[in-house]
Design an enzyme around this catalytic site. Sequence first.
Site, PDB file in Angstrom:
ATOM      1  N   ARG A 270       0.866  -1.187   0.000  1.00 55.85           N
ATOM      2  CA  ARG A 270       0.000   0.000   0.000  1.00 55.85           C
ATOM      3  C   ARG A 270       0.899   1.232   0.000  1.00 55.85           C
ATOM      4  O   ARG A 270       1.753   1.397   0.856  1.00 55.85           O
ATOM      5  CB  ARG A 270      -0.964   0.008   1.180  1.00 55.85           C
ATOM      6  CG  ARG A 270      -0.338  -0.043   2.564  1.00 55.85           C
ATOM      7  CD  ARG A 270      -1.392   0.205   3.642  1.00 55.85           C
ATOM      8  NE  ARG A 270      -0.888  -0.115   4.968  1.00 55.85           N
ATOM      9  CZ  ARG A 270      -0.129   0.693   5.704  1.00 55.85           C
ATOM     10  NH1 ARG A 270       0.221   1.871   5.245  1.00 55.85           N
ATOM     11  NH2 ARG A 270       0.282   0.322   6.910  1.00 55.85           N
ATOM     12  N   HIS A 274      -1.885   3.688   6.410  1.00 58.44           N
ATOM     13  CA  HIS A 274      -2.945   2.723   6.717  1.00 58.44           C
ATOM     14  C   HIS A 274      -4.320   3.364   6.543  1.00 58.44           C
ATOM     15  O   HIS A 274      -5.214   2.801   5.905  1.00 58.44           O
ATOM     16  CB  HIS A 274      -2.775   2.224   8.152  1.00 58.44           C
ATOM     17  CG  HIS A 274      -3.850   1.305   8.612  1.00 58.44           C
ATOM     18  ND1 HIS A 274      -4.014   0.032   8.110  1.00 58.44           N
ATOM     19  CD2 HIS A 274      -4.830   1.467   9.537  1.00 58.44           C
ATOM     20  CE1 HIS A 274      -5.039  -0.553   8.700  1.00 58.44           C
ATOM     21  NE2 HIS A 274      -5.566   0.304   9.562  1.00 58.44           N
ATOM     22  N   TYR A 283       7.111   4.046  10.741  1.00 59.51           N
ATOM     23  CA  TYR A 283       7.484   2.628  10.711  1.00 59.51           C
ATOM     24  C   TYR A 283       8.002   2.143   9.359  1.00 59.51           C
ATOM     25  O   TYR A 283       8.335   0.975   9.210  1.00 59.51           O
ATOM     26  CB  TYR A 283       6.310   1.746  11.163  1.00 59.51           C
ATOM     27  CG  TYR A 283       5.009   1.954  10.398  1.00 59.51           C
ATOM     28  CD1 TYR A 283       4.775   1.301   9.194  1.00 59.51           C
ATOM     29  CD2 TYR A 283       4.020   2.791  10.895  1.00 59.51           C
ATOM     30  CE1 TYR A 283       3.597   1.483   8.495  1.00 59.51           C
ATOM     31  CE2 TYR A 283       2.828   2.986  10.203  1.00 59.51           C
ATOM     32  CZ  TYR A 283       2.629   2.327   9.004  1.00 59.51           C
ATOM     33  OH  TYR A 283       1.454   2.522   8.316  1.00 59.51           O
TER      34      TYR A 283
END
Length: 380
Positions: A270, A274, A283
């Site tokens: 992706r 998120h 991250y």
Amino acid sequence: MSETGPLTDPGALLPCPQPVRFLDPDGTRVDPSPEAAGRGYAMPSTDDLLAVWRGMVIGRRFDAQATALTKQGRLAVYPSAHGQDACQVAPVLALEEADWFFPTYRDSMALVTRGIDPVEVLTLLRGDWHCGYDPVSTRTAPQCTPLATQAVHAAGAADGLRRKGTDGVALCFVGDGATSEGDFHEGLNFAAVFNAPVVYLVQNNGYAISVPLAKQTKAPALSYKGIGYGVRAEQVDGNDPAAVLAVTRAAYQHARSGKGPFLIEAHTYRMEAHTNADDATRYRTPDEVDAWTGRDPIVRLQAYLVGQGALDEARIEEVRAEADELAGDLRTRMNAEPQVDPMELFEHVYAVPTPQLREQAAMLAAEHEASRPETEEVAR
């Protein structure tokens, strides 16, 4: 079948050692591995690939518009599928009319590909209703926010299709994070035991929100989990639209022919966070994102089709204009304030409302009526 279960060759259940691929990231056609070739995966026709390319162009434009609507306050949240376009579009286009689809919260692009009104797709994310479309008429379950609960629903629906004597299948999307949930394993086990015609497609984008795959499993790949339940499995390059279409079609044929469930792991990524509430820079690194940018599924398939002479600039601009028109219509309709009725809280709860529900509805109706200004006050 023995008393202890079916006698199955475990090796026949395992996925290919490397993900199935037909197109390199630059759109060059490559020969599938000997293992993939031996399993009969065939390069889809040019017409089918053109349909997938068009679906991805339209789907990504929808995705971008939905992201913009979130920033404008028209949606409460939106989980983008940018980068996972091949996984969203190809498997859905390969479904037949009688088949069922069980999506997750990230699969809005897939729902648009399914032919569902984009405004109805976004109803959940705007907060009007839990589901804005009719699941029965569309044969599409509501988008599932709790991880993996739809895996059990899909197994049950597929078993129902089998018991009715139809050749329909159920397609269930899950993410890599969902494979750590109990419902995922219960769904696979039930489907295997009852030989339910369901295809589970894991969109492995590398992260369960911020948790990397290495913190979830020590399996060689998520597709290897199928062998524990006697489920045939495969892994595929999820950014290669041709390979995704070929493998999902083979999985549907496997399920339709009475051979039971099939597990596919699609390796993808992706590109966005998120959701709009997430900070992905905490991250993952820019270098990682840049590396995956070069594996864009739309660019890959478009390069191949142009090289084959099946696609030209005029057609590319025509489809882009079609996508812009869809986005403009979506923007206009989503900017209209939704008409809401508090009494809808009590609809579709029970076929025959319970006494407690009737009491609560009456209480809300009285409070709602009391809160309205008097007619003469409104007139002034």
